[in-house]
Design an enzyme around this catalytic site. Structure first.
Site, short mmCIF file in Angstrom:
data_model
loop_
_atom_site.label_atom_id
_atom_site.label_comp_id
_atom_site.label_asym_id
_atom_site.label_seq_id
_atom_site.Cartn_x
_atom_site.Cartn_y
_atom_site.Cartn_z
N ASN A 184 52.88 -17.96 30.66
CA ASN A 184 52.36 -17.93 28.92
C ASN A 184 53.08 -16.51 28.23
O ASN A 184 53.23 -15.42 29.03
CB ASN A 184 50.69 -17.66 28.44
CG ASN A 184 50.62 -17.35 27.45
OD1 ASN A 184 49.67 -16.31 26.78
ND2 ASN A 184 50.75 -18.26 26.55
N CYS A 191 40.92 -11.38 26.61
CA CYS A 191 41.20 -10.51 25.30
C CYS A 191 41.11 -9.80 24.78
O CYS A 191 40.01 -8.61 25.42
CB CYS A 191 39.48 -11.92 25.10
SG CYS A 191 39.34 -11.20 22.59
C1 LIG Z 1 45.32 -15.47 16.50
C2 LIG Z 1 45.53 -15.26 18.04
C3 LIG Z 1 44.68 -15.63 18.70
C4 LIG Z 1 44.28 -15.35 19.72
N1 LIG Z 1 42.47 -16.10 20.18
C5 LIG Z 1 42.73 -16.41 21.44
C6 LIG Z 1 41.72 -16.07 22.12
O1 LIG Z 1 40.51 -17.41 21.99
N2 LIG Z 1 41.29 -17.08 23.58
C7 LIG Z 1 42.04 -16.11 24.49
O2 LIG Z 1 42.12 -16.47 26.06
N3 LIG Z 1 43.46 -15.90 23.97
C8 LIG Z 1 43.38 -15.86 22.73
N4 LIG Z 1 45.30 -15.39 22.12
C9 LIG Z 1 46.61 -15.30 22.97
C10 LIG Z 1 46.55 -16.47 22.86
O3 LIG Z 1 46.38 -17.01 23.84
C11 LIG Z 1 48.03 -15.78 24.17
O4 LIG Z 1 47.93 -15.11 25.31
C12 LIG Z 1 48.61 -15.32 23.50
O5 LIG Z 1 49.35 -15.30 21.74
C13 LIG Z 1 50.60 -14.98 24.18
O6 LIG Z 1 50.96 -16.20 24.02
P1 LIG Z 1 52.60 -16.42 22.78
O7 LIG Z 1 52.88 -15.56 23.22
O8 LIG Z 1 53.14 -18.31 22.88
O9 LIG Z 1 51.30 -16.41 21.69
C14 LIG Z 1 44.96 -15.31 20.62
C15 LIG Z 1 46.33 -15.24 20.00
C16 LIG Z 1 46.56 -14.84 18.87
C17 LIG Z 1 48.28 -15.00 18.05
#
Ligand SMILES: Cc1cc2nc3c(=O)[nH]c(=O)nc-3n(C[C@H](O)[C@H](O)[C@H](O)COP(=O)(O)O)c2cc1C
Length: 343
Positions: free
Chosen positions: A205, A105
């Site tokens: 991911n 994070c």
């Molecule tokens: C609104 C939002 C909240 C997120 N909250 C977390 C979280 O609580 N814990 C975490 O490990 N990643 C969090 N992420 C990251 C996502 O889990 C993921 O790794 C990231 O968005 C990339 O994947 P994507 O391109 O499929 O969105 C968050 C992402 C977004 C957009």
């Protein structure tokens, strides 16, 4: 394959799709919809280990599971091995199917407390946290990392090896540096390299928003399991699309495609999904909270829907649940009307 990988596989079975942890979004109602659409497992929003230890009511709220959830892990953040281990024990007692540790994070609130991606700068501490959690719980333990703090100190392979050494069952990598936030493209080559370096499962991911991305990420990285975050926001049927495409590839008849990607059929079904998501949230959180909680989710559903601005504005200021229902009903009527005109 070593015994850790065997344990992981036997627990996650043939899973191919995971819903990502997303603070403010991967709530129980949204997870439930994603499960119904084909997600194999999911994560809670991140939960503060300190908060759990203190017994904070709001923190426990994040761990509540809804009936029909298939396999939901609780994601913990924190920086103290003993606190993380105790929090993992509490989460396991409260129904977590597995524990995920947040080492990726980038947000300041978490970094300031030396949690999340901050641990990418202290692999020794990361390893001690992971070992303490693995030792404490019987359920599987996974970890989510980034590529490193900055490009200069890229260390995802070292981090993966530390986690594997600590007995973690799987590692998810979101291949961006902390300093990148969400800018640029995620680098799938990092996923491939991590997968080559580890014997435990690596979950890929980053930036998967359609079936083609899913296929390409698996081709580039060799990963079996793909985690989807933003691609599923306002588009939970992406999981079904991917599952259907896998079934078609395997020669299974999935019936007629009811929703055409990006077409008007898709926008009509958006109104149905919005209503279902809203009603599930009402049943979960009550009407008042659902009205405000759903605003940010509605924005994702209406993204790119032509002529939806007026409805979005109305939903943002709707005062009660009946008003939301009535706006969604007119949205549906409007979309059906448009669809008939085009058909
Ligand atoms: C609104 C939002 C909240 C997120 N909250 C977390 C979280 O609580 N814990 C975490 O490990 N990643 C969090 N992420 C990251 C996502 O889990 C993921 O790794 C990231 O968005 C990339 O994947 P994507 O391109 O499929 O969105 C968050 C992402 C977004 C957009």
């Amino acid at each position: 394959m070593n015994s850790v990988a065997n344990k992981y596989r036997s627990i996650f079975g043939d899973a191919v799709l995971a819903l990502a942890p997303m603070a403010g979004y991967s709530t129980a109602p949204f997870r439930r919809i994603c499960y119904d659409e084909g997600a194999d497992f999911a994560y809670t929003e991140m939960v503060s280990a300190d908060g759990l230890i203190r017994g904070g009511e709001k923190t426990f709220e994040y761990m509540r599971m809804m009936e029909g959830e298939r396999f939901t892990g609780v994601q913990l953040f924190g920086s103290d091995p003993a606190v993380m281990a105790e929090a993992a024990r509490i989460a396991a007692q409260n129904g977590a199917a597995f524990i995920d540790m947040n080492f990726g994070c980038p947000v300041k609130k978490v970094i300031r407390r030396n949690g999340g991606a901050s641990l990418m700068r202290d692999l020794d501490l990361m390893g001690r946290i992971a070992a303490a959690v693995v030792e404490t719980v019987e359920i599987p333990v996974t970890a989510k990392i980034r590529s490193g703090w900055t490009a200069k100190d890229e260390n995802y392979v070292e981090a993966g090896l530390v986690l594997e050494g600590a007995g973690v069952d799987a590692v998810v990598i979101h291949p961006r540096y902390r300093t990148q936030g969400f800018s640029g493209r995620s680098n799938w080559e990092h996923i491939a390299r991590l997968r080559e370096a580890l014997t435990i499962e690596v979950i890929g991911n980053g930036d998967v928003t359609d079936v083609e991305d899913f296929i390409e990420l698996r081709r580039v990285t060799g990963c079996r399991i793909v985690m989807i975050g933003r691609g599923a926001l306002g588009r939970p049927w992406l999981f079904r699309r991917i599952k259907d495409s896998l079934a078609i590839e395997a020669g299974v008849d999935v019936g007629p495609e009811v929703v055409v990607e990006g077409g008007i059929g898709e926008t009509v079904s958006i109104a149905d999904f919005m209503l279902r998501h809203f009603e599930l949230t009402v049943s979960w959180d009550g009407e008042r909270r659902a009205v405000s909680e759903m605003r940010k989710q509605f924005k994702w559903y209406l993204r790119g829907v032509p002529g939806a601005k007026e409805y979005r504005l109305k939903l943002m200021s709707a005062a009660d649940a009946d008003m939301v229902r009535s706006i969604l009903r007119s949205l549906k009527e409007e979309l059906v009307k448009r669809w008939r005109k085009l058909a």
